[in-house]
Write an enzyme that holds these catalytic residues in place. Structure first.
Site, PDB file in Angstrom:
ATOM      1  N   ILE A 204      43.530  41.079  47.868  1.00 51.43           N
ATOM      2  CA  ILE A 204      42.859  41.013  46.555  1.00 51.43           C
ATOM      3  C   ILE A 204      41.942  39.804  46.577  1.00 51.43           C
ATOM      4  CG2 ILE A 204      43.262  40.518  44.074  1.00 51.43           C
ATOM      5  CD1 ILE A 204      44.162  43.336  44.825  1.00 51.43           C
ATOM      6  N   HIS A 205      40.666  39.959  46.232  1.00 49.14           N
ATOM      7  CA  HIS A 205      39.829  38.762  46.133  1.00 49.14           C
ATOM      8  C   HIS A 205      38.646  38.888  45.168  1.00 49.14           C
ATOM      9  CE1 HIS A 205      37.354  40.954  49.096  1.00 49.14           C
ATOM     10  NE2 HIS A 205      36.352  40.186  48.711  1.00 49.14           N
ATOM     11  N   ARG A 206      38.470  40.073  44.550  1.00 49.53           N
ATOM     12  CA  ARG A 206      37.330  40.224  43.636  1.00 49.53           C
ATOM     13  C   ARG A 206      37.523  39.342  42.406  1.00 49.53           C
ATOM     14  NH1 ARG A 206      33.561  41.957  46.591  1.00 49.53           N
ATOM     15  NH2 ARG A 206      34.438  43.488  47.989  1.00 49.53           N
ATOM     16  N   ASP A 277      41.135  45.375  46.941  1.00 49.44           N
ATOM     17  CA  ASP A 277      39.867  45.491  46.209  1.00 49.44           C
ATOM     18  C   ASP A 277      38.708  45.151  47.149  1.00 49.44           C
ATOM     19  OD1 ASP A 277      40.063  42.732  46.420  1.00 49.44           O
ATOM     20  OD2 ASP A 277      40.288  42.378  44.252  1.00 49.44           O
TER      21      ASP A 277
END
Ligand code: UD1
Ligand code: UDP
Length: 363
Positions: A204-206, A277
């Site tokens: 996850i990094h958005r 994501d």
């Protein structure tokens, strides 16, 4: 003929490597690699060079973590200077990061041929910094290397029909080259104490997920409540956000550092399901035939969803869908079987052939 290949972040290193290799192999071309330095930690950048066979960058601009505007501005000045000094025949950009925006503006202003690799992707969500970068890059680049039919159609719908070549995505070149090595050499599954098909992988990094505390909390809770171990190699942005949230996993979630490319591919290949994501991970999951849940309201990789190998999911329903896929072999088998959505692993060569053809035509 020298082509300036610009990179700035982890996914650009992975996906530009096959292009750099093809530039090196073609008798008419030679690569010059420029790193903007947007990613600078060894685990997001330095460690990828050896494994991908990338040369040391001829220049690193060290733009660092200064935010979208400064990263783009410093990249623009540095790339402009490099173009003026080196006079490359072409500038190649890849994807949708601030390095792409900076290099596109620099090349276009210097009247140097700009080729955009991974052209034509659209989430149609302008709140994403990447969507703004993609639109500008596609409209200012003369050569558009579009991975899929839908990317070609997106360009056409915006009036971009000249200079477009459908090439496939170089993510497949990199993945097919390295997955066998990863299976043979990586010890990442035993390091995390997990068995093939007995765990989930997550990335996850958005900003939409990391900078919205309620979303991040819901995602972490869903992962922590999974019926199988969930390995989450956390991007620094995510690590910081989870710390700020004060979330302490006490169930299935295993927070880890970002993994090297081979270790990550081995984890993705062995996972029952991946929750992500990331753009590149959605593509790689289709190639390695791992069921994918994408925690976003939209995706610029619609062919994965249309083929049934990827599902868009909201944090509120992530837990129940993850439970089904992690425990039901038929449910996840139904989300595999389309490893060729992004091409045959020869995108790098096609890109360089199209570049050389265009330069020969222009004299
Ligand atoms: C960038 C790209 C994104 C891409 C992602 C790949 C843009 C607009 N975003 O997002 O499209 O999906 O890279 O991973 O270009 N940090 C470190 N060490 C580093 C680099 C960053 O600790 O080597 C931390 C910093 O706190 C920084 C944060 O991560 O503020 C975000 O980094 P940044 O490069 O600005 O954006 P990404 O989220 O990585
Ligand atoms: N990746 C990696 N280690 C990790 C997470 C991802 O090597 O811990 C690789 C992954 O295989 C893919 C790329 O990084 O090739 C995706 O990068 P990221 O998710 O940061 O960016 P995006 O694709 O979303 O722009």
């Amino acid at each position: 003929m020298r082509a300036l290949a610009v990179v700035g972040t982890r996914p650009e290193l992975v996906k530009m490597a096959p292009v750099v290799r093809a530039l090196d192999s073609h008798p008419a071309t030679e690569p010059r690699l420029l790193h903007t330095g947007q990613h600078y930690d060894a685990e997001l950048s330095g460690e990828f060079f050896d494994v991908l066979g990338l040369p040391e960058p001829a220049k690193n601009l060290d733009v660092g973590s200064t935010g979208d505007a400064r990263q783009t501005a410093d990249g623009l000045v540095g790339i402009d200077t490099d173009i003026a000094e080196q006079e490359p025949a072409a500038v190649l950009t890849l994807g949708d990061t601030n390095a792409v925006l900076a290099a596109t503006l620099a090349g276009a202003k210097r009247d140097t041929l700009v080729g955009h690799i991974e052209a034509g992707l659209r989430s149609y969500d302008r709140t994403m910094p990447e969507e703004v970068n993609r639109v500008v890059a596609d409209h200012l680049s003369e050569l558009l290397f579009a991975p899929t039919d839908s990317a070609v159609a997106n360009l056409a719908s915006e009036g971009i029909e000249t200079g477009v070549t459908q090439t496939g995505n170089t993510v497949v070149d990199a993945c097919l080259d390295h997955a066998p090595v990863a299976r043979e050499q990586s010890d990442s599954l035993s390091r995390f104490g997990v068995e093939p098909d007995g765990y989930a992988l997550a990335t996850i990094h958005r900003p939409h997920n990391t900078e919205t505390p309620d979303r991040l909390e819901a995602i972490c809770s869903a992962l922590d409540g999974a019926p199988v171990p969930v390995v989450l190699p956390a991007h620094p942005r995510t690590e910081t956000a989870i710390e700020a949230l004060g979330f302490e996993p006490d169930g299935s979630l295993r927070l880890a550092d970002p993994q090297g490319y081979l270790d990550f591919l081995a984890l993705l290949d062995g996972a029952a399901v991946v929750v992500t994501d990331s753009g590149g991970v959605q593509e790689e999951a289709s190639v390695l035939e791992t069921a994918c849940l994408t925690v976003r309201p939209n995706t610029e990789r619609p062919e994965t969803v249309e083929a049934g190998v990827n599902e868009l999911i909201e944090p509120s329903t992530l837990g129940s869908r993850l439970r089904t896929l992690a425990t039901n072999v038929d449910a996840r088998a139904a989300m595999t079987g389309h490893p060729d959505l992004y091409g045959d692993g020869r995108a790098g060569e096609r890109i360089v052939d199209a570049l050389v053809e265009s330069l020969e035509v222009d004299g």
